[in-house]
Design an enzyme around this catalytic site. Structure first.
Site, PDB file in Angstrom:
ATOM      1  CE1 TYR A  56      10.403   6.474  -2.221  1.00  0.00           C
ATOM      2  CE2 TYR A  56      11.404   8.125  -0.792  1.00  0.00           C
ATOM      3  CZ  TYR A  56      11.160   6.805  -1.105  1.00  0.00           C
ATOM      4  OH  TYR A  56      11.671   5.816  -0.297  1.00  0.00           O
ATOM      5  NE  ARG A 207       4.143  -0.970   3.203  1.00  0.00           N
ATOM      6  CZ  ARG A 207       5.313  -0.595   2.708  1.00  0.00           C
ATOM      7  NH1 ARG A 207       5.537   0.666   2.461  1.00  0.00           N
ATOM      8  NH2 ARG A 207       6.259  -1.475   2.443  1.00  0.00           N
ATOM      9  N   GLY A 208       1.413   3.236   8.525  1.00  0.00           N
ATOM     10  CA  GLY A 208       0.348   3.964   9.203  1.00  0.00           C
ATOM     11  C   GLY A 208      -0.675   3.084   9.883  1.00  0.00           C
TER      12      GLY A 208
END
Length: 328
Positions: A56, A207-208
């Site tokens: 990340y 993912r939102g």
């Protein structure tokens, strides 16, 4: 926040964790100061399970998390991952489960995080060119050395999980799981439950998308990964929006947020399941944590089953190339 056990080796974490990925990459730009505030507030509110990975950023998310917990390490159950190889320029260089790479990746993560041990160390993606026994054997050495406390796998297939578990106990299996990604119910969940392995659900908010905050693809920042994700494109976006509308209707009747309903559903699927919703803002963190207090009735669970049966989402979880690396 209640605690839940992951595996049978003694690992206990808050019933909800915090996914830190989006603070550094994939979901548009981030703000380090705000992200650290989110981590600190999570700890204050009882969420002690933080999830990051070396890829990340790349590499910057571990540094951010390390900075945030530097003066409160003893309050944190820290999880990170190796296996997705990236260059300093952000390039994706493949997947590696080679024993030498495992050792080097762990040492690098420890340095970036500024800690002397990792509580839960995952293989992020399975390297099919290396026997899983060799990879987990190297991970087991890290446990013996005190660098790692517990072992995990991410996006692994049932046979891989079984083979790995024979080498060294696997405490947690992490895979995407939500109202629009229910694939683990077919084989993964039965396998880990048979073996006594905990289940960590990433992207419990789709993912939102399941928050209902996104109404069109243009709502995402130009550098947002979701613009290139099949479920967020064209007709798929429109079809998936219909699912969100139905979830919104039920959440409105229950007087909770759609996001809270989605998280509560994942938490209700079993006490061996720990969702790790991610956020970059304190206000959404508070909403997510409040979902831990929501109880769904049998009738509400049945309604959600009807709204979001297996396979309801239009489009695959990842682009075609990335799908090849999951469930191996």
């Amino acid at each position: 926040m209640e605690q839940r056990a992951l595996g049978k080796q003694g690992l206990k974490v808050s019933a909800q964790g915090l996914g830190c990925m989006g603070m550094s990459e994939f979901y548009g730009s981030g703000d380090e100061k705000e992200s650290i505030s989110v981590i600190h507030r999570a700890l204050e509110l009882g969420v002690n399970f933080l999830d990051t990975a070396d890829m990340y950023g790349p590499f910057t998310n571990e540094k951010l998390v390390g900075k945030a917990i530097a003066d409160r390490r003893d309050q944190v159950i820290l999880a990170t991952k190796f296996g997705n190889v990236r260059g300093e320029d952000g390039s994706f260089l493949g997947i590696s489960g080679k024993p030498d790479y495992v050792r080097k990746a762990c040492d690098a993560s420890l340095k970036r995080l500024g800690v002397d041990h990792i509580d839960l160390y995952y293989q992020h993606r399975v390297d099919t060119s290396v026997p899983i026994e060799d990879t987990v054997g190297a991970m087991a050495e890290l446990v013996k050395q005190g660098k790692v406390r517990y072992l995990g796998l991410s996006e692994a297939a049932p046979d891989t999980i079984r083979r790995a578990h024979k080498v060294h106990p696997i405490s947690a299996l992490q895979t995407e799981y939500s109202l629009w990604s229910r694939e683990p119910e077919d084989e993964i969940l039965p396998t880990v439950r048979e073996l006594g392995i905990g289940f960590v659900a990433y992207s419990p908010l789709g993912r939102g998308f399941l928050t209902g905050r996104y109404r069109r693809p243009e709502d995402f920042a130009p550098n947002d990964y979701r613009r290139n994700s099949p479920r967020f494109q064209g007709d798929n976006f429109t079809k998936n929006l219909q699912l969100v509308e139905k979830i919104n209707e039920l959440s409105a009747r229950k007087k909770v947020k759609a996001s809270q309903l989605a998280i509560a559903w994942v938490m209700a699927r079993g006490e061996d399941i720990v969702p790790i919703p991610g956020t970059k803002q304190v206000k959404y963190l508070k909403e997510n944590i409040a979902a831990a207090n929501i109880r769904l009735s049998p009738e509400e669970l049945r309604e959600l089953d009807a709204i979001a049966p297996k396979g309801v989402a239009a489009g695959t979880r990842y682009p075609e190339a990335s799908m090849k690396s999951v469930n191996r």
